[in-house]
Design a protein around this motif. Sequence first.
Motif, PDB file in Angstrom:
ATOM      1  N   LEU A 152       0.822  -1.219   0.000  1.00 35.33           N
ATOM      2  CA  LEU A 152       0.000   0.000   0.000  1.00 35.33           C
ATOM      3  C   LEU A 152       0.854   1.265   0.000  1.00 35.33           C
ATOM      4  N   ILE A 153       1.936   1.253   0.755  1.00 37.96           N
ATOM      5  CA  ILE A 153       2.844   2.409   0.761  1.00 37.96           C
ATOM      6  C   ILE A 153       3.454   2.603  -0.625  1.00 37.96           C
ATOM      7  N   GLY A 154       3.850   1.505  -1.246  1.00 40.81           N
ATOM      8  CA  GLY A 154       4.382   1.580  -2.605  1.00 40.81           C
ATOM      9  C   GLY A 154       3.359   2.109  -3.593  1.00 40.81           C
ATOM     10  N   LEU A 155       2.099   1.666  -3.441  1.00 42.41           N
ATOM     11  CA  LEU A 155       1.026   2.166  -4.311  1.00 42.41           C
ATOM     12  C   LEU A 155       0.834   3.666  -4.138  1.00 42.41           C
ATOM     13  N   ALA A 156       0.843   4.116  -2.895  1.00 40.96           N
ATOM     14  CA  ALA A 156       0.665   5.547  -2.636  1.00 40.96           C
ATOM     15  C   ALA A 156       1.807   6.346  -3.264  1.00 40.96           C
ATOM     16  N   LEU A 157       3.022   5.875  -3.093  1.00 37.53           N
ATOM     17  CA  LEU A 157       4.186   6.554  -3.665  1.00 37.53           C
ATOM     18  C   LEU A 157       4.121   6.562  -5.183  1.00 37.53           C
ATOM     19  N   MET A 158       3.862   5.397  -5.756  1.00 38.99           N
ATOM     20  CA  MET A 158       3.820   5.280  -7.208  1.00 38.99           C
ATOM     21  C   MET A 158       2.680   6.097  -7.809  1.00 38.99           C
ATOM     22  N   PHE A 159       1.459   5.843  -7.331  1.00 40.62           N
ATOM     23  CA  PHE A 159       0.326   6.520  -7.945  1.00 40.62           C
ATOM     24  C   PHE A 159       0.329   8.015  -7.640  1.00 40.62           C
ATOM     25  N   GLY A 160       0.791   8.399  -6.470  1.00 42.27           N
ATOM     26  CA  GLY A 160       0.879   9.830  -6.162  1.00 42.27           C
ATOM     27  C   GLY A 160       1.769  10.559  -7.151  1.00 42.27           C
ATOM     28  N   ALA A 161       2.934   9.975  -7.413  1.00 40.80           N
ATOM     29  CA  ALA A 161       3.865  10.601  -8.355  1.00 40.80           C
ATOM     30  C   ALA A 161       3.302  10.594  -9.774  1.00 40.80           C
ATOM     31  N   ILE A 162       2.697   9.484 -10.154  1.00 41.21           N
ATOM     32  CA  ILE A 162       2.098   9.390 -11.491  1.00 41.21           C
ATOM     33  C   ILE A 162       0.969  10.405 -11.636  1.00 41.21           C
ATOM     34  N   ALA A 163       0.123  10.506 -10.625  1.00 35.65           N
ATOM     35  CA  ALA A 163      -1.028  11.422 -10.700  1.00 35.65           C
ATOM     36  C   ALA A 163      -0.583  12.868 -10.840  1.00 35.65           C
ATOM     37  N   VAL A 164       0.428  13.268 -10.086  1.00 34.24           N
ATOM     38  CA  VAL A 164       0.927  14.650 -10.187  1.00 34.24           C
ATOM     39  C   VAL A 164       1.427  14.919 -11.610  1.00 34.24           C
ATOM     40  N   PHE A 165       2.176  13.969 -12.165  1.00 39.63           N
ATOM     41  CA  PHE A 165       2.693  14.133 -13.521  1.00 39.63           C
ATOM     42  C   PHE A 165       1.557  14.157 -14.548  1.00 39.63           C
ATOM     43  N   ASP A 166       0.628  13.228 -14.427  1.00 44.98           N
ATOM     44  CA  ASP A 166      -0.493  13.180 -15.369  1.00 44.98           C
ATOM     45  C   ASP A 166      -1.357  14.438 -15.293  1.00 44.98           C
ATOM     46  N   LEU A 167      -1.560  14.934 -14.095  1.00 48.11           N
ATOM     47  CA  LEU A 167      -2.358  16.164 -13.955  1.00 48.11           C
ATOM     48  C   LEU A 167      -1.665  17.341 -14.628  1.00 48.11           C
ATOM     49  N   ARG A 168      -0.336  17.386 -14.579  1.00 52.16           N
ATOM     50  CA  ARG A 168       0.396  18.445 -15.294  1.00 52.16           C
ATOM     51  C   ARG A 168       0.149  18.310 -16.796  1.00 52.16           C
ATOM     52  N   LEU A 169       0.173  17.082 -17.298  1.00 49.76           N
ATOM     53  CA  LEU A 169      -0.076  16.872 -18.725  1.00 49.76           C
ATOM     54  C   LEU A 169      -1.484  17.303 -19.113  1.00 49.76           C
ATOM     55  N   LEU A 170      -2.403  17.195 -18.164  1.00 48.48           N
ATOM     56  CA  LEU A 170      -3.789  17.596 -18.435  1.00 48.48           C
ATOM     57  C   LEU A 170      -4.029  19.093 -18.252  1.00 48.48           C
ATOM     58  N   GLY A 171      -2.991  19.832 -17.859  1.00 42.75           N
ATOM     59  CA  GLY A 171      -3.111  21.288 -17.813  1.00 42.75           C
ATOM     60  C   GLY A 171      -3.041  21.911 -16.432  1.00 42.75           C
ATOM     61  N   PHE A 172      -2.876  21.144 -15.399  1.00 45.71           N
ATOM     62  CA  PHE A 172      -2.726  21.699 -14.054  1.00 45.71           C
ATOM     63  C   PHE A 172      -1.264  22.092 -13.829  1.00 45.71           C
ATOM     64  N   SER A 173      -1.024  23.019 -12.935  1.00 47.55           N
ATOM     65  CA  SER A 173       0.343  23.462 -12.594  1.00 47.55           C
ATOM     66  C   SER A 173       1.128  23.838 -13.840  1.00 47.55           C
ATOM     67  N   ARG A 174       0.546  24.669 -14.662  1.00 45.52           N
ATOM     68  CA  ARG A 174       1.127  25.020 -15.961  1.00 45.52           C
ATOM     69  C   ARG A 174       2.463  25.739 -15.857  1.00 45.52           C
ATOM     70  N   ARG A 175       2.761  26.304 -14.716  1.00 44.97           N
ATOM     71  CA  ARG A 175       4.044  27.007 -14.553  1.00 44.97           C
ATOM     72  C   ARG A 175       5.215  26.052 -14.371  1.00 44.97           C
ATOM     73  N   VAL A 176       4.921  24.797 -14.128  1.00 43.04           N
ATOM     74  CA  VAL A 176       5.968  23.794 -13.918  1.00 43.04           C
ATOM     75  C   VAL A 176       6.300  23.141 -15.257  1.00 43.04           C
ATOM     76  N   PRO A 177       7.556  23.223 -15.699  1.00 40.24           N
ATOM     77  CA  PRO A 177       7.925  22.549 -16.945  1.00 40.24           C
ATOM     78  C   PRO A 177       7.711  21.037 -16.830  1.00 40.24           C
ATOM     79  N   VAL A 178       7.184  20.451 -17.872  1.00 50.01           N
ATOM     80  CA  VAL A 178       6.899  19.024 -17.876  1.00 50.01           C
ATOM     81  C   VAL A 178       8.183  18.218 -17.634  1.00 50.01           C
ATOM     82  N   SER A 179       9.261  18.593 -18.288  1.00 55.06           N
ATOM     83  CA  SER A 179      10.511  17.844 -18.140  1.00 55.06           C
ATOM     84  C   SER A 179      11.038  17.931 -16.712  1.00 55.06           C
ATOM     85  N   GLY A 180      10.895  19.092 -16.082  1.00 59.57           N
ATOM     86  CA  GLY A 180      11.336  19.247 -14.695  1.00 59.57           C
ATOM     87  C   GLY A 180      10.517  18.390 -13.751  1.00 59.57           C
TER      88      GLY A 180
END
Length: 159
Positions: free
Chosen positions: A32-60
């Motif tokens: 469960l801890i691994g799932l939280a770590l993995m999905f949390g990081a994936i979700a933040v990245f995916d949300l950026r791709l969907l247009g959230f946190s636009r000031r953050v460069p995708v590559s960064g």
Amino acid sequence: MNGVLSWLEATGPATFIRDGRWAYPLTESAHLIGLALMFGAIAVFDLRLLGFSRRVPVSGLAAQALPWARRGFVLVALSGALLFSANATQVFDNTAFQVKLLLIGAAGLNIFVFHTGVFRDVKDWDTADRAPAAARAAAALSLAIWPAVIVCGRLIAYA
């Protein structure tokens, strides 16, 4: 196949996980801890791709978040293999488990297509307010698949 599954259940690690007083719940907690770590990081990245946190460069963001997603995945894969080995003969025929494996495969294919496709040209859209349609589609698919994987994992106990 039953022979292989029975052999797996008889291995030392499987026996320890199944019969140890705290081994199964601690391994499940690590999962469960691994799932939280993995999905949390994936979700933040995916949300950026969907247009959230636009000031953050995708590559960064990719450089910061995706290594944590990979680390979480390693923890999930190792703990999941241990959990599976403890009751392999029962779990193998479980519909929720089978769907979970198919979804993990779909998620892996989505990641592969994204990283070998549109993400190779991230320098062209790194700071754009809107990621390319292929990147947004991969993000939306990811945000649909990974929670479904988690739900299927939870349903294994009930299916």
